[in-house]
Write a protein that holds these residues in place. Structure first.
Motif, PDB file in Angstrom:
ATOM      1  N   VAL A 109      82.752  63.648  45.020  1.00 29.74           N
ATOM      2  CA  VAL A 109      82.826  62.351  45.014  1.00 29.74           C
ATOM      3  C   VAL A 109      81.725  62.047  46.186  1.00 29.74           C
ATOM      4  O   VAL A 109      80.790  62.037  46.708  1.00 29.74           O
ATOM      5  CB  VAL A 109      84.274  61.616  46.081  1.00 29.74           C
ATOM      6  N   ILE A 110      81.005  60.789  45.461  1.00 34.98           N
ATOM      7  CA  ILE A 110      80.024  60.319  45.143  1.00 34.98           C
ATOM      8  C   ILE A 110      81.135  59.062  45.964  1.00 34.98           C
ATOM      9  O   ILE A 110      81.155  57.704  45.181  1.00 34.98           O
ATOM     10  CB  ILE A 110      78.776  59.150  45.030  1.00 34.98           C
ATOM     11  N   PRO A 111      80.874  58.541  47.457  1.00 36.79           N
ATOM     12  CA  PRO A 111      81.103  57.684  47.768  1.00 36.79           C
ATOM     13  C   PRO A 111      80.664  55.845  48.307  1.00 36.79           C
ATOM     14  O   PRO A 111      79.177  55.808  47.310  1.00 36.79           O
ATOM     15  CB  PRO A 111      80.993  57.847  49.663  1.00 36.79           C
ATOM     16  N   GLY A 112      81.461  54.604  47.890  1.00 40.35           N
ATOM     17  CA  GLY A 112      80.921  53.506  47.567  1.00 40.35           C
ATOM     18  C   GLY A 112      81.474  52.802  49.331  1.00 40.35           C
ATOM     19  O   GLY A 112      81.860  53.031  49.793  1.00 40.35           O
ATOM     20  N   VAL A 113      80.754  51.032  48.717  1.00 41.32           N
ATOM     21  CA  VAL A 113      81.182  50.763  50.009  1.00 41.32           C
ATOM     22  C   VAL A 113      82.241  49.281  49.598  1.00 41.32           C
ATOM     23  O   VAL A 113      83.010  49.397  48.545  1.00 41.32           O
ATOM     24  CB  VAL A 113      80.624  48.619  49.848  1.00 41.32           C
ATOM     25  N   SER A 114      83.708  50.251  50.082  1.00 43.38           N
ATOM     26  CA  SER A 114      84.840  49.236  49.648  1.00 43.38           C
ATOM     27  C   SER A 114      84.989  47.957  49.642  1.00 43.38           C
ATOM     28  O   SER A 114      84.008  47.407  50.750  1.00 43.38           O
ATOM     29  CB  SER A 114      86.106  49.918  51.149  1.00 43.38           C
ATOM     30  N   SER A 115      85.633  47.692  49.439  1.00 41.90           N
ATOM     31  CA  SER A 115      86.261  45.757  49.199  1.00 41.90           C
ATOM     32  C   SER A 115      86.088  45.365  50.917  1.00 41.90           C
ATOM     33  O   SER A 115      86.480  44.653  50.989  1.00 41.90           O
ATOM     34  CB  SER A 115      87.099  45.685  48.640  1.00 41.90           C
ATOM     35  N   VAL A 116      86.825  45.872  50.994  1.00 37.95           N
ATOM     36  CA  VAL A 116      87.239  45.351  52.622  1.00 37.95           C
ATOM     37  C   VAL A 116      86.533  45.541  54.008  1.00 37.95           C
ATOM     38  O   VAL A 116      86.251  44.355  54.023  1.00 37.95           O
ATOM     39  CB  VAL A 116      88.524  47.070  53.327  1.00 37.95           C
ATOM     40  N   PHE A 117      85.724  46.372  53.537  1.00 36.73           N
ATOM     41  CA  PHE A 117      84.614  46.363  54.219  1.00 36.73           C
ATOM     42  C   PHE A 117      83.521  45.129  53.679  1.00 36.73           C
ATOM     43  O   PHE A 117      82.525  44.322  54.570  1.00 36.73           O
ATOM     44  CB  PHE A 117      83.238  47.330  54.297  1.00 36.73           C
ATOM     45  N   ALA A 118      83.045  44.865  52.364  1.00 35.43           N
ATOM     46  CA  ALA A 118      82.783  43.716  51.681  1.00 35.43           C
ATOM     47  C   ALA A 118      83.063  42.571  52.397  1.00 35.43           C
ATOM     48  O   ALA A 118      81.845  41.770  52.576  1.00 35.43           O
ATOM     49  CB  ALA A 118      82.323  44.024  49.865  1.00 35.43           C
ATOM     50  N   SER A 119      84.556  42.463  51.938  1.00 30.38           N
ATOM     51  CA  SER A 119      85.053  41.900  52.805  1.00 30.38           C
ATOM     52  C   SER A 119      84.933  41.299  54.182  1.00 30.38           C
ATOM     53  O   SER A 119      84.454  39.800  54.065  1.00 30.38           O
ATOM     54  CB  SER A 119      86.863  41.761  52.539  1.00 30.38           C
ATOM     55  N   ALA A 120      85.473  41.893  54.992  1.00 34.57           N
ATOM     56  CA  ALA A 120      84.334  41.667  56.559  1.00 34.57           C
ATOM     57  C   ALA A 120      83.259  41.349  56.558  1.00 34.57           C
ATOM     58  O   ALA A 120      82.920  40.577  57.450  1.00 34.57           O
ATOM     59  CB  ALA A 120      85.002  42.827  57.318  1.00 34.57           C
ATOM     60  N   ALA A 121      82.142  42.070  55.012  1.00 38.72           N
ATOM     61  CA  ALA A 121      80.371  41.239  55.634  1.00 38.72           C
ATOM     62  C   ALA A 121      80.578  39.728  55.184  1.00 38.72           C
ATOM     63  O   ALA A 121      79.669  38.834  56.207  1.00 38.72           O
ATOM     64  CB  ALA A 121      79.680  42.379  54.772  1.00 38.72           C
ATOM     65  N   ALA A 122      81.825  39.043  54.403  1.00 42.52           N
ATOM     66  CA  ALA A 122      81.702  37.829  53.805  1.00 42.52           C
ATOM     67  C   ALA A 122      82.105  37.031  54.734  1.00 42.52           C
ATOM     68  O   ALA A 122      81.573  36.186  54.725  1.00 42.52           O
ATOM     69  CB  ALA A 122      82.557  37.983  52.605  1.00 42.52           C
ATOM     70  N   ILE A 123      82.781  37.668  55.609  1.00 40.43           N
ATOM     71  CA  ILE A 123      83.159  36.652  56.324  1.00 40.43           C
ATOM     72  C   ILE A 123      82.672  36.893  58.019  1.00 40.43           C
ATOM     73  O   ILE A 123      83.394  35.915  58.871  1.00 40.43           O
ATOM     74  CB  ILE A 123      84.692  36.168  56.921  1.00 40.43           C
ATOM     75  N   GLY A 124      81.691  38.073  57.889  1.00 41.07           N
ATOM     76  CA  GLY A 124      81.100  37.788  59.105  1.00 41.07           C
ATOM     77  C   GLY A 124      81.826  38.062  60.064  1.00 41.07           C
ATOM     78  O   GLY A 124      81.450  37.819  61.464  1.00 41.07           O
ATOM     79  N   ALA A 125      82.648  38.935  59.884  1.00 38.10           N
ATOM     80  CA  ALA A 125      83.797  39.350  61.143  1.00 38.10           C
ATOM     81  C   ALA A 125      83.527  41.231  61.735  1.00 38.10           C
ATOM     82  O   ALA A 125      83.046  41.745  60.852  1.00 38.10           O
ATOM     83  CB  ALA A 125      85.082  39.534  60.382  1.00 38.10           C
ATOM     84  N   GLU A 126      83.713  41.337  63.126  1.00 33.96           N
ATOM     85  CA  GLU A 126      83.533  43.078  63.355  1.00 33.96           C
ATOM     86  C   GLU A 126      85.628  43.062  62.927  1.00 33.96           C
ATOM     87  O   GLU A 126      86.721  42.591  64.537  1.00 33.96           O
ATOM     88  CB  GLU A 126      83.722  43.040  64.423  1.00 33.96           C
ATOM     89  N   LEU A 127      86.096  43.889  63.106  1.00 37.32           N
ATOM     90  CA  LEU A 127      87.158  44.345  62.332  1.00 37.32           C
ATOM     91  C   LEU A 127      87.884  44.585  63.875  1.00 37.32           C
ATOM     92  O   LEU A 127      89.157  44.508  63.698  1.00 37.32           O
ATOM     93  CB  LEU A 127      87.669  45.051  60.771  1.00 37.32           C
ATOM     94  N   THR A 128      87.087  45.179  64.582  1.00 37.28           N
ATOM     95  CA  THR A 128      87.333  46.371  66.038  1.00 37.28           C
ATOM     96  C   THR A 128      87.079  45.177  66.891  1.00 37.28           C
ATOM     97  O   THR A 128      85.578  45.381  66.592  1.00 37.28           O
ATOM     98  CB  THR A 128      87.315  47.887  65.722  1.00 37.28           C
TER      99      THR A 128
END
Length: 258
Positions: free
Chosen positions: A106-125
């Protein structure tokens, strides 16, 4: 014999990892989820590679194709959207491949959860506010384990990332409300994160269903919920990381008293 399961990222073809792109460009056979993976990325496969669409295939059909090609000496990559480890259905493929004596990587990829956080400029923690992120979904046609109902997970009052839940917003509101969430809790919805037609909707728990219907969002959407999404949080001094606090001593820096 080995199959490579590659995370393609959320949509932007540049968000695949260097290793994932290298394997894609070396592969003789590319099997990809055509309903989700950007065809611009698949176009980067080497000339002459056999490219196959998997959206219309069953599990057995996909595994038969991969097994047949790899046994014929071909290099095979299976391209998944986002990161394969999250709702990727890779283990059922791996189980059948193993029966055929075929290994996988398995080669990991960028999840949509982190792409979405980046899109809104958010830190989730956010320090002192929430240090936990729960990735989950609302129960629909796929049942949830008894201890993983959304209302139970929401009782932690941390940041939530809801996959595969765009058509179940009334249930989201009901279960979060039952867990004691405030109606004005910030919610952000990112549809098709990093694609050219990406859509961002800022909402609240109370308005979520109304705003989703108003924008016609019923698929390919990540729902992020929690107070970490409140833009005003960024300006509040009580939610600052100790890491960069000049008075805080750690391994690489001695703190300075005020």
């Amino acid at each position: 014999m080995k199959i490579y399961m590659i995370g393609a990222g959320p949509g932007d073809p540049d968000l695949i990892t260097v290793k994932g792109l290298k394997l894609l460009q070396e592969a003789d056979v590319v099997l990809y989820t055509d309903s989700l993976v950007n065809p611009e990325l698949i176009a980067k496969a080497k000339p002459g590679a056999e490219v196959m669409l998997s959206a219309g295939m069953s599990l057995e059909e996909m595994v038969d194709v991969m097994s047949d090609r790899v046994k014929a000496g071909k290099m095979v990559v299976r391209v998944h959207t986002g990161d394969p480890s999250i709702y990727g259905a890779i283990m059922e493929q791996a189980a059948l491949l193993k029966r055929e004596g075929i290994d996988y990587e398995v080669i990991p990829g960028v999840s949509s959860v982190f792409a979405s956080a980046a899109a809104i400029g958010a830190e989730l923690t956010i320090p002192e506010l929430t240090q936990t992120l729960i990735l989950t979904r609302v129960e629909g046609r796929t049942p949830m384990p008894d201890r993983e109902q959304l209302r139970d997970l929401a009782a932690h009052h941390c940041t939530l990332a809801l996959f595969l839940s765009a058509t179940l917003t009334k249930k989201v509101i009901s279960e979060l409300t039952e867990a004691g969430w405030s109606p004005d809790t910030p919610v952000a919805v990112v549809q098709r994160a990093t694609w050219p037609d990406q859509l961002i909707v800022r909402s609240t728990l109370a308005r979520l269903d109304e705003d989703m219907r108003a924008h016609g969002i019923r698929s390919h959407a990540m729902i992020l919920a929690g107070w970490a999404l409140d833009p005003e949080i960024h300006d509040r001094d009580e939610y600052r990381s100790k890491l960069y606090d000049k008075t805080f001593t750690h391994r690489f820096r001695k703190g300075v008293k005020e």
